[in-house]
Scaffold this active site. Structure first.
Site, PDB file in Angstrom:
ATOM      1  N   CYS A 176       0.810  -1.225   0.000  1.00 15.43           N
ATOM      2  CA  CYS A 176       0.000   0.000   0.000  1.00 15.43           C
ATOM      3  C   CYS A 176       0.836   1.264   0.000  1.00 15.43           C
ATOM      4  O   CYS A 176       0.296   2.365   0.054  1.00 15.43           O
ATOM      5  CB  CYS A 176      -0.966  -0.036   1.171  1.00 15.43           C
ATOM      6  SG  CYS A 176      -2.056  -1.470   1.055  1.00 15.43           S
ATOM      7  N   HIS A 316      -2.109   8.507   5.763  1.00 15.54           N
ATOM      8  CA  HIS A 316      -2.386   7.180   5.202  1.00 15.54           C
ATOM      9  C   HIS A 316      -3.846   6.869   5.542  1.00 15.54           C
ATOM     10  O   HIS A 316      -4.590   6.430   4.681  1.00 15.54           O
ATOM     11  CB  HIS A 316      -1.418   6.150   5.769  1.00 15.54           C
ATOM     12  CG  HIS A 316      -1.548   4.807   5.143  1.00 15.54           C
ATOM     13  ND1 HIS A 316      -1.450   4.610   3.789  1.00 15.54           N
ATOM     14  CD2 HIS A 316      -1.802   3.586   5.678  1.00 15.54           C
ATOM     15  CE1 HIS A 316      -1.622   3.323   3.513  1.00 15.54           C
ATOM     16  NE2 HIS A 316      -1.855   2.685   4.634  1.00 15.54           N
ATOM     17  N   GLU A 327      -0.875   5.938  13.383  1.00 12.23           N
ATOM     18  CA  GLU A 327      -0.468   7.127  12.631  1.00 12.23           C
ATOM     19  C   GLU A 327      -0.593   8.372  13.509  1.00 12.23           C
ATOM     20  O   GLU A 327       0.284   9.242  13.509  1.00 12.23           O
ATOM     21  CB  GLU A 327      -1.307   7.272  11.355  1.00 12.23           C
ATOM     22  CG  GLU A 327      -0.761   8.338  10.413  1.00 12.23           C
ATOM     23  CD  GLU A 327      -1.422   8.324   9.035  1.00 12.23           C
ATOM     24  OE1 GLU A 327      -2.437   7.629   8.862  1.00 12.23           O
ATOM     25  OE2 GLU A 327      -0.901   9.019   8.142  1.00 12.23           O
ATOM     26  N   LYS A 348      -8.857   8.985   1.812  1.00  7.55           N
ATOM     27  CA  LYS A 348      -9.404   7.635   1.653  1.00  7.55           C
ATOM     28  C   LYS A 348     -10.842   7.568   2.169  1.00  7.55           C
ATOM     29  O   LYS A 348     -11.575   6.640   1.825  1.00  7.55           O
ATOM     30  CB  LYS A 348      -8.545   6.620   2.413  1.00  7.55           C
ATOM     31  CG  LYS A 348      -7.196   6.334   1.753  1.00  7.55           C
ATOM     32  CD  LYS A 348      -6.478   5.177   2.446  1.00  7.55           C
ATOM     33  CE  LYS A 348      -5.137   4.852   1.787  1.00  7.55           C
ATOM     34  NZ  LYS A 348      -4.064   5.777   2.179  1.00  7.55           N
ATOM     35  N   HIS A 353      -9.487   2.934  -0.303  1.00  5.43           N
ATOM     36  CA  HIS A 353      -8.059   2.631  -0.299  1.00  5.43           C
ATOM     37  C   HIS A 353      -7.683   2.004  -1.642  1.00  5.43           C
ATOM     38  O   HIS A 353      -7.996   0.856  -1.911  1.00  5.43           O
ATOM     39  CB  HIS A 353      -7.728   1.686   0.852  1.00  5.43           C
ATOM     40  CG  HIS A 353      -6.251   1.481   1.056  1.00  5.43           C
ATOM     41  ND1 HIS A 353      -5.286   2.023   0.227  1.00  5.43           N
ATOM     42  CD2 HIS A 353      -5.574   0.801   2.024  1.00  5.43           C
ATOM     43  CE1 HIS A 353      -4.093   1.675   0.663  1.00  5.43           C
ATOM     44  NE2 HIS A 353      -4.237   0.935   1.746  1.00  5.43           N
ATOM     45  N   PHE A 412       1.477  -3.431   4.170  1.00  8.17           N
ATOM     46  CA  PHE A 412       1.816  -4.765   4.666  1.00  8.17           C
ATOM     47  C   PHE A 412       3.264  -5.077   4.308  1.00  8.17           C
ATOM     48  O   PHE A 412       3.773  -4.636   3.277  1.00  8.17           O
ATOM     49  CB  PHE A 412       0.937  -5.836   4.002  1.00  8.17           C
ATOM     50  CG  PHE A 412      -0.467  -5.904   4.523  1.00  8.17           C
ATOM     51  CD1 PHE A 412      -0.892  -5.150   5.602  1.00  8.17           C
ATOM     52  CD2 PHE A 412      -1.389  -6.756   3.923  1.00  8.17           C
ATOM     53  CE1 PHE A 412      -2.200  -5.238   6.074  1.00  8.17           C
ATOM     54  CE2 PHE A 412      -2.695  -6.849   4.384  1.00  8.17           C
ATOM     55  CZ  PHE A 412      -3.101  -6.090   5.451  1.00  8.17           C
TER      56      PHE A 412
END
Lengths: 426, 399
Positions: A176, A316, A327, A348, A353, A412
């Site tokens: 991502c 993010h 975050e 997002k 996403h 990830f």
């Protein structure tokens, strides 16, 4: 005029073209209008049956026809649209010849169920189908086109041919964070003096049944399906996962020197990139936040800036409880007391996403934020999470005076990338 | 943090980790090539031929069984090879160094669960509601962690977790070109002062029906009798090979400062992209790239370590090019270790480094290659993708 080299003597890297496609629409103008109006592109999935699935929504791009539909085919088409917008705006090179390399962030490619079923059927196996049967059918030569379609290099190949980029196109994945990594690679190539321009594209068209189920099995996806537009609610107390989405972002990067020499309009500056990998877990961040903190600090250091220089953060902000809290904690560590005053929004919440594409789409959005001096909001922020103490620009766009912004991308596999962007060169 | 540099900085290979059908490590490969050891499995995927991985005790580099369980074979092979490279470079366990070590991995996708695919495909035609049936079965039969074993960037993720390499982590894809890009960009970053030390490589599990199917869509898999790669004109194709290949690439000054022993120098690397619709395009692209890596070649002590796959027309064009370009002796290592797609370029950079380090070229890998008697100090590495992409690199002896 500002210097064409930074304090360390490296070429300053600017953006001269941008393109974007999301579930909200095609192009910067349409996306910007909807993002600042707080609209959501999330909808019920109509592409395949979602019967029996826990998550039945996504930010699919349904207005771009691709037949036959496969993830790499859609990803290729979306990338093409975004790149076309970016290259046209930049005006660099000439038609069919882009004067630099292509860096493409793209999702991993694999054979999908409709094709697997087609090959199984052609194998003539009538009881138990095994891969021996599939291989026998594959070797018939009738499915030669599937070799090319399901090569990882195939998406970049189409773009390289159309836009005439130089040298070998680089296909990459940092999960991502991929879109940000594509920008970083182009940025570094220009800084090395290898090229004056780079085409950085990130794309994702992977809302297919198995991809959705894979994320679902990892308990990563939002399950509040009704209404779809409300499902992506980063930083909210009741957020329960991210919403898969599709789209593409493209940026033409150039050396400031080259761009000014040809009289190009400067849309913004890539001031710095930072990364730091996390060795804690395959899907979870280190609880002490050190890799994410270090990543943001590396980006600031690379840009020769301090936390005081940042006026906006494009988060993010996936809408998974763990990401959002982490975050927030890390932003607070990096920015200290000032953290509460810096607006931080998750686009997002509207786009969903877009996975491999997110980093580049959000870089485009961040640069538009600086250009318009207006911050797109975090929508669906109805139940504040008391643990999130930041100014998340709730629900409504806001005007602000901003010179520089940070965009975070985490993925990830311990992937962390942060980009620092500026409205104009120093 | 990063200074612009006026002249390119030298990049040394200070660690190598390789595993293949020939075994693990430099000595096993040196011996395997010296013996011309042929390790092929002609039965498991008959009529297709693969080079199976030599038995590996994964515990030696991946001590936690829990970590091993989270990986599929391609990731175990790669994580193991990465560990060997870090050991060789003397970096293992050095947290400070690993915490700022860069990483570029060349990766494809992970293994399918072939039993699940087969069971679903068998039952689908008889399902009353095929769509619902597919959803139900995928929800119940896919292992949640299988996804993480399939994601391309999770080889890098596993290397971070198991070995602690965290300075940066980038995964390149795109079949053979992924390894070419990884080599070229890692070198460019070191030369320009953007990186001090980098772990570069990849891995492949060639013993998989799903990839045999994928490449057989295009008719690329070697079948029938085994022949060395240059001798497959009558039946072109590659024999997939399970292999892992990583190198530690390091700025000379950085290596010297920490007392690391260099194996060889990576002096140049270039990637290319011919438009293959035109016959001869690969040949032309290699000719265009050649001066960029082979400009300073001293032919008496030089050889070519070729990544030729056996695929048509790529291998025939490379053969023509090499014959026309130079008199250098050539070794197509794929004849012995097979074709592992993404890590192939790094595997050949590693084998080239091994050969220049030992100062001689190993014996021919097939009847069309000729022996080399004198000392070897330079090796040009080729990597021509079976479908797209060309790569060249120059590896040289130090001292």
């Amino acid at each position: 005029m500002a210097s064409v080299r930074d304090k360390s003597g490296r070429p300053v890297v600017v953006v001269t073209g941008m393109g974007v496609v999301t579930s909200l629409g095609a192009g910067k103008a349409d996306n910007w209008e909807k993002l600042t109006a707080g609209q959501s592109g999330i909808r019920a999935i109509s592409r395949f049956s979602t019967g029996g699935l826990r998550t039945r929504i996504a930010g699919t791009v349904d207005f771009v026809p691709v037949d036959p539909l496969t993830s790499p085919a859609l990803a290729g088409r979306l990338a093409d649209m975004a790149a076309e917008e970016a290259v046209a705006q930049s005006g660099v090179g000439r038609n069919g010849h882009f004067p630099g390399p292509l860096f493409l962030a793209v999702a991993p490619v694999e054979v999908e169920w409709p094709q697997r079923q087609e090959v199984a059927k052609a194998s003539g196996a009538n009881q138990q189908v095994t891969y021996t049967d599939l291989i026998r059918a594959a070797s018939s030569g009738k499915f030669r086109h599937y070799h090319e379609r399901f090569m990882f290099a195939s998406v970049a190949d189409g773009l390289a041919q159309k836009f005439g980029t130089e040298g070998a196109p680089v296909s990459l994945s940092t999960a991502c964070a991929s879109g940000a990594s594509a920008i970083q690679l182009g940025f570094e190539a220009i800084r090395r003096g290898e090229t004056d321009a780079a085409l950085c594209v990130a794309t994702d068209g992977s809302v297919n049944v198995e991809s959705l189920i894979r994320f679902s099995l990892l308990s990563a996806l939002a399950m509040s399906n009704d209404p779809p537009q409300g499902a992506s609610n980063p930083f909210s107390k009741n957020c329960d996962g991210f919403v898969m989405a599709e789209g593409a972002g493209a940026l033409v990067l150039e050396s400031y020197e080259g761009a000014t020499a040809r009289g190009a309009k400067i849309l913004g500056v890539i001031a710095g990139c930072g990364e730091l990998a996390d060795s804690f877990h395959r899907t979870r961040s280190s609880p002490d936040g050190k890799p994410i903190v270090g990543c943001m600090r590396n980006a600031l250091e690379d840009a020769g800036l301090t936390p005081e220089d940042i006026d906006y953060i494009n988060a993010h902000g996936t809408g998974t409880p763990e990401n959002d809290k982490m975050e927030c904690q890390c932003v607070t560590t990096v920015f200290g007391e000032r953290a509460k005053q810096i607006p931080i929004s998750s686009t997002k919440s509207m786009i969903g996403h877009t996975l491999s594409a997110a980093g580049a789409i959000e870089a485009v959005v961040t640069l538009m934020t600086l250009e318009h001096q207006r911050i797109p909001p975090t929508i669906n922020y109805n139940i504040p999470d008391p643990a999130i103490t930041l100014d998340v620009v709730p629900n409504v766009a806001r005007d602000a005076s901003m010179r520089r912004a940070l965009s975070n991308s985490f993925g990830f596999g311990g992937q962390n990338v942060s980009l620092v962007m500026a409205r104009e060169p120093n | 943090m990063v200074e612009a540099v006026a002249t390119p900085r030298e990049a040394w290979i200070t660690g190598i980790g390789i595993v293949s059908c020939l075994g693990e490590g430099l000595d096993a490969h040196w011996q395997g090539f010296a013996d011309g050891k042929r390790v092929v499995d002609t039965e498991t995927f008959a009529p297709y031929i693969v080079h199976p991985l030599a038995p590996i005790d994964f515990d030696k580099q991946i001590p936690k069984k829990g970590d091993q369980r989270q990986m599929e074979p391609w990731q175990r092979i790669g994580t193991y090879a990465a560990g060997l490279a870090l050991d060789g470079a003397g970096c293992k366990g050095n947290k400070e160094l690993l915490g700022r070590m860069d990483m570029i991995v060349a990766a494809g996708g992970g293994e399918r669960d072939e039993a699940v695919d087969g069971a679903i495909l068998s039952a689908l035609p008889n399902a009353a509601k095929p769509d619902l049936f597919l959803n139900e079965r995928l929800m119940s039969d896919l292992r949640p962690t299988l996804f993480l074993a399939q994601l391309s960037n999770l080889l890098a993720g596993n290397i971070s977790i198991v070995h602690g390499v965290t300075g940066s982590s980038r995964t390149f894809m795109g079949e053979e070109l992924a390894g070419v890009d990884a080599t070229q960009i890692a070198l460019a970053r070191i030369a320009a002062g953007q990186s001090e030390i980098a772990l570069v490589g990849g891995s492949y599990n060639g013993e998989r029906s799903d990839v045999v199917m994928l490449y057989e869509f295009g008719g690329y898999c070697l079948k029938g009798d085994f022949r060395p790669v240059w001798e497959r004109e009558a039946g072109p194709g590659f024999a997939l090979g399970s292999l892992g290949a990583f190198v530690v690439l390091e700025n000379k000054a950085h290596a010297t400062a920490r007392g690391a022993t260099p194996i060889a120098r990576l002096s140049a690397a270039a990637s290319g992209y011919s438009r293959r619709a035109q016959p001869g395009a690969i040949k032309d692209e290699l000719a265009r790239m050649w001066p960029r890596v082979a400009g300073a070649l001293r032919p008496a002590g030089a050889a070519v370590i070729s990544g030729a796959t056996g695929a048509a027309p790529a291998t025939a064009e490379e053969k023509d090019f090499l014959a026309a370009q130079s008199e250098l002796p050539v070794r197509a290592t794929g004849s012995l270790v097979g074709h592992g797609i993404e890590p192939q370029m790094v595997m050949n950079v590693a084998l080239a480094a091994l050969a220049v380090n030992r100062g001689k070229l190993f014996p021919p890998c097939g009847a069309l290659e000729r022996p080399m008697e004198g000392a070897l100090t330079q090796a040009v590495v080729t990597g021509v993708g079976h479908w797209r992409g060309e790569g060249l690199a120059l590896v040289e002896a130090i001292g």
